[in-house]
Design an enzyme around this catalytic site. Sequence first.
Site, mmCIF file in Angstrom:
data_model
loop_
_atom_site.group_PDB
_atom_site.id
_atom_site.type_symbol
_atom_site.label_atom_id
_atom_site.label_comp_id
_atom_site.label_asym_id
_atom_site.label_seq_id
_atom_site.Cartn_x
_atom_site.Cartn_y
_atom_site.Cartn_z
ATOM 1 N N THR A 82 63.568 -24.948 -50.479
ATOM 2 C CA THR A 82 62.247 -24.327 -50.449
ATOM 3 C C THR A 82 61.322 -25.004 -49.465
ATOM 4 O O THR A 82 60.449 -24.363 -48.872
ATOM 5 C CB THR A 82 61.621 -24.359 -51.856
ATOM 6 O OG1 THR A 82 62.406 -23.553 -52.736
ATOM 7 C CG2 THR A 82 60.193 -23.843 -51.864
ATOM 8 N N TYR A 132 60.953 -15.595 -51.469
ATOM 9 C CA TYR A 132 60.968 -16.052 -50.079
ATOM 10 C C TYR A 132 62.404 -16.373 -49.659
ATOM 11 O O TYR A 132 63.328 -16.412 -50.487
ATOM 12 C CB TYR A 132 60.091 -17.296 -49.930
ATOM 13 C CG TYR A 132 60.450 -18.391 -50.902
ATOM 14 C CD1 TYR A 132 61.457 -19.309 -50.627
ATOM 15 C CD2 TYR A 132 59.794 -18.492 -52.125
ATOM 16 C CE1 TYR A 132 61.804 -20.293 -51.526
ATOM 17 C CE2 TYR A 132 60.136 -19.482 -53.040
ATOM 18 C CZ TYR A 132 61.141 -20.375 -52.730
ATOM 19 O OH TYR A 132 61.484 -21.341 -53.630
ATOM 20 N N THR A 155 65.084 -27.986 -54.672
ATOM 21 C CA THR A 155 64.820 -28.623 -55.962
ATOM 22 C C THR A 155 65.818 -28.268 -57.053
ATOM 23 O O THR A 155 65.943 -29.001 -58.029
ATOM 24 C CB THR A 155 63.406 -28.265 -56.461
ATOM 25 O OG1 THR A 155 63.308 -26.844 -56.629
ATOM 26 C CG2 THR A 155 62.352 -28.744 -55.491
ATOM 27 N N ASP A 156 66.545 -27.154 -56.922
ATOM 28 C CA ASP A 156 67.382 -26.702 -58.033
ATOM 29 C C ASP A 156 68.464 -27.705 -58.406
ATOM 30 O O ASP A 156 68.792 -27.864 -59.590
ATOM 31 C CB ASP A 156 68.028 -25.348 -57.700
ATOM 32 C CG ASP A 156 67.056 -24.190 -57.862
ATOM 33 O OD1 ASP A 156 65.987 -24.393 -58.458
ATOM 34 O OD2 ASP A 156 67.378 -23.073 -57.388
ATOM 35 N N LYS A 203 64.616 -31.795 -63.344
ATOM 36 C CA LYS A 203 63.666 -30.733 -63.025
ATOM 37 C C LYS A 203 63.275 -30.071 -64.339
ATOM 38 O O LYS A 203 64.115 -29.474 -65.016
ATOM 39 C CB LYS A 203 64.276 -29.711 -62.064
ATOM 40 C CG LYS A 203 63.282 -28.646 -61.614
ATOM 41 C CD LYS A 203 63.881 -27.698 -60.595
ATOM 42 C CE LYS A 203 62.851 -26.658 -60.157
ATOM 43 N NZ LYS A 203 63.405 -25.701 -59.171
ATOM 44 N N GLU A 260 76.051 -41.697 -84.562
ATOM 45 C CA GLU A 260 76.303 -40.542 -85.423
ATOM 46 C C GLU A 260 77.784 -40.164 -85.460
ATOM 47 O O GLU A 260 78.226 -39.478 -86.370
ATOM 48 C CB GLU A 260 75.478 -39.351 -84.925
ATOM 49 C CG GLU A 260 73.973 -39.565 -84.950
ATOM 50 C CD GLU A 260 73.413 -39.687 -86.346
ATOM 51 O OE1 GLU A 260 74.092 -39.255 -87.294
ATOM 52 O OE2 GLU A 260 72.300 -40.230 -86.496
#
Length: 322
Positions: free
Chosen positions: A14, A28, A94-95, A167, A281
């Site tokens: 981006t 975009y 960013t993904d 993210k 656990e």
Amino acid sequence: MTKRRIALIATGGTIAGAAASSSQTLGYQAAALQVEHLLADVPGLDALADLQAEQLFAIDSAHITSAHWLQLSTRLNALLADPAVDGAVVLHGTDTLEETAWFLHLTVRSDKPLVLTGAMRPATALSADGPMNLYHAVAAAAHPASVGLGTLVVFGDNLYSARGLQKRDSTPAAFDADQYGRLGLVKGSHVHLYQRPVRAHGDLPLPDSLPSVHILHAYADLPVTQIEAAAQGAAGLVFAGLGNGNLRPDWLACLARLRQQGIHIVRSSRVPNGTVIRDGEVADSQHGFVSGDNLPPPQARILLQLALASGEPNLQGCFDRH
């Protein structure tokens, strides 16, 4: 003081995106602009460092694969081994930024600063966040405080370690980490460092390829058949359990069977910041499971891939160390 020389690698995303109008922040085209265009939009970069820039990829980071990680890490290792280069910056979508940053954190063998950044708004948008993120990334890569910290991420004025980064939003304040992952701030050309990473970084060999490891998140009514399907053809499975990696009895029995069949099991958590305590656990030692500690599931997957590729005999020790 002599300006530092920073290698800058652009990969698209981006931060290099373009839209039809300045008010358009969705729909975009990612990776539309070349690195020279991005640098021209950030005044004052030449006062921070001498930059040598290259365009390695031009893709949306949703399309990143492990083959890209291997190529990027190889290139960065070569650049940072050059005595004339003092640090590096990677521009990235960013993904998958948190995955790429973690892969580089584990495989780039240099104490020189390595900083990733990106943007949530395309370069053509009003109040685009890319130019300031780029400025701050170069400032951090050129700052002596960044030496020896492993791979860093600068986003929205915050300085993060790659470890534990996630993210968490689709707004410009996209990234965050737990209290261990946020290291400080970048304001202008100044780095304000408040804590340092203590886990190992840059010590895992870079393989030719990565083994197949899958991730499955627990949810109410998850059938055992889904676990079996997720493990099909995999060398390992990261199971993001409930809370502290909790497992329903039939899930536990299925995962134990898979481990007996030779599939490596990492017990993680679907909870942001969730820390999975070994033998807490679940009796991990009894079943041969690996506790994923507080690594987000995508980062636990990458560490398991690299550990298996290296022939690491003590997987739990590798997770404890990193």
